[in-house]
Design an enzyme around this catalytic site. Structure first.
Site, PDB file in Angstrom:
ATOM      1  N   HIS A 138      47.101  -4.404   5.402  1.00 12.71           N
ATOM      2  CA  HIS A 138      47.218  -3.444   4.337  1.00 12.71           C
ATOM      3  C   HIS A 138      48.098  -3.583   3.206  1.00 12.71           C
ATOM      4  O   HIS A 138      47.756  -3.709   2.031  1.00 12.71           O
ATOM      5  CB  HIS A 138      47.362  -2.010   4.740  1.00 12.71           C
ATOM      6  CG  HIS A 138      48.931  -1.595   4.872  1.00 12.71           C
ATOM      7  ND1 HIS A 138      49.515  -2.112   5.679  1.00 12.71           N
ATOM      8  CD2 HIS A 138      49.839  -0.766   4.099  1.00 12.71           C
ATOM      9  CE1 HIS A 138      50.939  -1.701   5.785  1.00 12.71           C
ATOM     10  NE2 HIS A 138      50.909  -0.758   4.629  1.00 12.71           N
ATOM     11  N   ARG A 139      48.999  -4.504   3.433  1.00 10.21           N
ATOM     12  CA  ARG A 139      49.587  -5.162   2.361  1.00 10.21           C
ATOM     13  C   ARG A 139      49.991  -6.714   2.826  1.00 10.21           C
ATOM     14  O   ARG A 139      50.204  -6.754   4.003  1.00 10.21           O
ATOM     15  CB  ARG A 139      51.125  -4.597   2.244  1.00 10.21           C
ATOM     16  CG  ARG A 139      51.183  -3.279   1.919  1.00 10.21           C
ATOM     17  CD  ARG A 139      51.752  -3.327   0.180  1.00 10.21           C
ATOM     18  NE  ARG A 139      51.389  -1.956  -0.186  1.00 10.21           N
ATOM     19  CZ  ARG A 139      52.129  -0.877  -0.653  1.00 10.21           C
ATOM     20  NH1 ARG A 139      53.341  -1.234  -0.299  1.00 10.21           N
ATOM     21  NH2 ARG A 139      51.822   0.167  -1.156  1.00 10.21           N
ATOM     22  N   LYS A 195      54.420  -9.402   8.016  1.00  9.66           N
ATOM     23  CA  LYS A 195      55.595  -9.977   8.427  1.00  9.66           C
ATOM     24  C   LYS A 195      56.338  -9.711   9.472  1.00  9.66           C
ATOM     25  O   LYS A 195      55.925  -8.577  10.154  1.00  9.66           O
ATOM     26  CB  LYS A 195      56.725  -9.344   7.230  1.00  9.66           C
ATOM     27  CG  LYS A 195      58.013  -9.987   6.916  1.00  9.66           C
ATOM     28  CD  LYS A 195      57.889 -11.166   6.046  1.00  9.66           C
ATOM     29  CE  LYS A 195      59.454 -12.144   6.268  1.00  9.66           C
ATOM     30  NZ  LYS A 195      59.382 -12.687   7.476  1.00  9.66           N
ATOM     31  N   LYS A 247      57.855  -0.219  10.403  1.00 10.84           N
ATOM     32  CA  LYS A 247      59.179  -0.433   9.861  1.00 10.84           C
ATOM     33  C   LYS A 247      59.190  -0.634   8.017  1.00 10.84           C
ATOM     34  O   LYS A 247      59.890  -0.200   7.454  1.00 10.84           O
ATOM     35  CB  LYS A 247      59.825  -1.645  10.589  1.00 10.84           C
ATOM     36  CG  LYS A 247      61.200  -1.925  10.387  1.00 10.84           C
ATOM     37  CD  LYS A 247      61.506  -3.340  11.259  1.00 10.84           C
ATOM     38  CE  LYS A 247      61.297  -2.830  12.711  1.00 10.84           C
ATOM     39  NZ  LYS A 247      61.948  -4.284  13.247  1.00 10.84           N
ATOM     40  N   ASP A 267      60.141   0.910   2.419  1.00 13.60           N
ATOM     41  CA  ASP A 267      59.598   0.366   1.379  1.00 13.60           C
ATOM     42  C   ASP A 267      59.582  -1.096   1.014  1.00 13.60           C
ATOM     43  O   ASP A 267      59.866  -1.328   0.222  1.00 13.60           O
ATOM     44  CB  ASP A 267      60.104   1.167   0.341  1.00 13.60           C
ATOM     45  CG  ASP A 267      59.296   2.436   0.256  1.00 13.60           C
ATOM     46  OD1 ASP A 267      58.378   2.844   0.339  1.00 13.60           O
ATOM     47  OD2 ASP A 267      60.243   3.303  -0.314  1.00 13.60           O
ATOM     48  N   LYS A 269      54.003 -10.002  14.677  1.00 16.11           N
ATOM     49  CA  LYS A 269      55.041 -10.431  15.352  1.00 16.11           C
ATOM     50  C   LYS A 269      54.653 -11.875  16.179  1.00 16.11           C
ATOM     51  O   LYS A 269      53.354 -11.931  16.467  1.00 16.11           O
ATOM     52  CB  LYS A 269      55.205  -9.483  16.472  1.00 16.11           C
ATOM     53  CG  LYS A 269      56.835  -9.665  17.014  1.00 16.11           C
ATOM     54  CD  LYS A 269      57.858  -9.315  16.012  1.00 16.11           C
ATOM     55  CE  LYS A 269      59.108  -9.262  16.796  1.00 16.11           C
ATOM     56  NZ  LYS A 269      60.119  -8.509  15.881  1.00 16.11           N
ATOM     57  N   SER A 322      64.884  -9.990   4.595  1.00 13.22           N
ATOM     58  CA  SER A 322      63.804 -11.163   4.450  1.00 13.22           C
ATOM     59  C   SER A 322      62.955 -10.697   3.313  1.00 13.22           C
ATOM     60  O   SER A 322      62.522 -12.056   2.651  1.00 13.22           O
ATOM     61  CB  SER A 322      62.984 -10.966   5.582  1.00 13.22           C
ATOM     62  OG  SER A 322      63.366 -11.651   6.894  1.00 13.22           O
TER      63      SER A 322
HETATM   64  N1  GLU Z   1      62.666  -9.902  13.720  1.00  6.59           N
HETATM   65  C1  GLU Z   1      63.244  -8.806  12.858  1.00  6.59           C
HETATM   66  C2  GLU Z   1      62.665  -7.530  13.159  1.00  6.59           C
HETATM   67  O1  GLU Z   1      62.224  -7.375  14.271  1.00  6.59           O
HETATM   68  C3  GLU Z   1      62.962  -9.526  11.514  1.00  6.59           C
HETATM   69  C4  GLU Z   1      61.705  -9.514  10.965  1.00  6.59           C
HETATM   70  C5  GLU Z   1      61.250 -10.243   9.584  1.00  6.59           C
HETATM   71  O2  GLU Z   1      62.592 -10.466   8.938  1.00  6.59           O
HETATM   72  O3  GLU Z   1      60.215 -10.378   9.145  1.00  6.59           O
HETATM   73  O4  GLU Z   1      62.561  -6.696  12.500  1.00  6.59           O
END
Ligand code: GLU
Length: 475
Positions: free
Chosen positions: A68-69, A73, A97, A102, A109, A367
């Site tokens: 959706h965005r 990540k 998360k 935000d 993952k 990140s």
């Molecule tokens: N692996 C980390 C997490 O579970 C960081 C993920 C990230 O920075 O994209 O939140």
């Protein structure tokens, strides 16, 4: 809901049940709820790598829970036990998360089923580069669509290899360096990323303790100073959070674990010394500042303490041991350390849980900053640091002239210095963690059907994500 409450589920079911609990107190159309919950795409790859003269087939996954965005990540883990269900669950957690704090990303993952301890540096480089090739070829890695980061068993080194492999495959992508985050600072990384998850957890606890009524509700009083903390897992996240809580907030870390046992000192452990000992000896066994008990490390979770920090893997507090958990506050540093069934029991008992999808978001928040820094091709603070410094000096001079008094040196240093990249990262991370907690608290206070912070956090996430579906529709 009732029939699943006290039985264990798979990790992804467990996450979905938690989301369902939030949906039950919301007014979201079932089709929109389904669209939010379902995992968008997942690939499994199997590729051959020659290790010590023999071909080994390595298996890996990358799941995209939500687009959706963009980009989606989430980290990539290297572990002997990973499977598709786990990666899908972790990808879903990333979606929620990011929404909670935000960060304008979807959730993803990845995982490779290897024990990184069994491979040399060169072998790990080979595996990482080959996995990256698979991800790029299949459209599961690029600065604009899917951006990995470190997770269990991976770190800066692996991210640098991934970025380099992507660059070779896409020589004309000017933003190639933004294809992964968590890189070494010398190769496009950002100051403060390595310790970001630990810092975020510290900021979450600091914010929690600013709210007297929340602290009282948890059965505690006062600030963080002197609180007795128990920690499971002493990897990157566990080490940093315990170090900050001990050195900066005056907490007593009374127990930590490595893979083979528990290190205990009721008067508090010297965290930095313990960490150096572990790096040198590969174990905490024999550390002079505490008592080492070999054996089942999950027993640490049952210790009497104020704050329990599970910072190892998922599923550690389950129906099997939940009745023996004595902590007043549990802050989830790992992803999914409490199963859905155990969560229900703890909620009934009134144990305060600061949930993973909020508490450990510091990593992805920083990140996000790294990704922005990469796209803007400039370090934060570069344009204004000296300007701010000069302005501070001018203000000081003016103040001294007008009052005819000297400003003490200790103040001067603080007033006439410009912010470094690390200063900016820390304050922005702190701000994100405070803001998200306040939103969670507000939702929990406003809705009498919500008693726990996790449900409130998921309600916030679903509200934000559903807005995308409702405003833009589906394509
Ligand atoms: N692996 C980390 C997490 O579970 C960081 C993920 C990230 O920075 O994209 O939140």
């Amino acid at each position: 809901m009732a029939e699943v409450e006290f039985t264990e589920a798979s990790f992804s079911q467990s996450v979905n049940y938690m989301v369902d609990r939030a949906l039950a107190v919301m007014d979201i159309a079932p089709d929109v709820a389904e669209a939010i919950k379902s995992c968008n795409a997942v690939i499994q790859v199997k590729f051959p790598v020659k290790v010590r003269g023999k071909i080994e087939i390595i298996c890996g996954w990358r799941a995209v829970h939500s687009n959706h965005r963009l980009p989606a990540k989430g980290g990539i883990r290297y572990a002997p036990i990973v499977d598709q269900d786990e990666i899908e669950a972790l990808a879903a957690l990333m979606t929620y998360k990011c929404a909670i704090v935000d960060v304008p990303f979807g959730g993803s993952k990845g995982g490779v089923m290897i024990d990184p301890n069994n491979y040399s540096r060169d072998e790990l480089e080979l595996i990482t580069r080959r996995f990256t090739l698979e991800l790029v070829r299949k459209g599961f890695l690029s600065p604009s669509t899917n951006v990995p980061a470190p997770d269990m068993g991976t770190g800066q080194r692996e991210m640098a290899w991934m970025a380099d492999t992507y660059k070779h495959l896409n020589p004309d992508d000017i933003n190639y360096i933004a294809c992964v985050t968590g890189k070494p600072v010398a190769h496009g990384g950002i100051e403060g990323r390595t310790e970001a998850t630990g810092r975020g957890l510290q900021y979450a606890l600091q914010e929690f303790f600013r709210h007297e009524d929340a602290v009282k509700e948890a059965g505690l009083e006062g600030g963080l100073g002197g609180k007795r903390v128990v920690l499971q897992g002493f990897g990157n996240v566990g080490y940093h959070v315990s170090k900050f809580l001990f050195q900066e907030d005056g907490c007593k870390i009374i127990a930590i674990t490595d893979s083979k046992g528990i290190l205990i000192n009721e008067d508090g452990l010297a965290i930095e010394e313990a960490y150096c000992y572990k790096v040198e000896n590969k174990t905490l066994d024999g550390f002079p500042g505490g008592r080492y008990k070999k054996g089942n490390t999950t027993r640490v979770l049952e210790m009497e303490c104020d704050i329990l920090i599970p910072a190892a893997v998922e599923g550690q507090i389950s129906i099997e041991n939940v009745d023996r958990i004595k902590a007043k506050i549990i802050i989830e540093a790992a992803n999914g350390p409490i199963t859905f069934a155990a969560d229900g029991v703890l909620n009934k008992r009134g144990v305060t849980i600061i949930p993973d999808a909020y508490a450990n978001a510091g990593g992805v928040i920083v990140s996000y900053f790294e990704w922005i820094r990469n796209l803007s091709h400039i370090r934060f603070g570069r344009m204004q640091r000296r300007y701010d410094e000069l302005r501070g000096q001018n203000q000081l001079e003016a103040l001294e002239n007008v009052t005819g008094k000297k400003v003490p040196d200790s103040f001067k240093d603080r007033l006439n210095s410009g912010a470094s990249e690390l200063d900016l990262v820390r304050s922005a991370l702190d701000d994100s963690m405070r803001q998200a907690f306040q939103e969670i608290r507000e939702t929990r206070t406003d809705n009498k059907d919500i008693t726990d912070y996790r449900t409130a956090a998921y309600v916030n996430a679903i509200r934000k994500i559903s807005r995308t579906y409702l405003d833009i529709g589906v394509y």
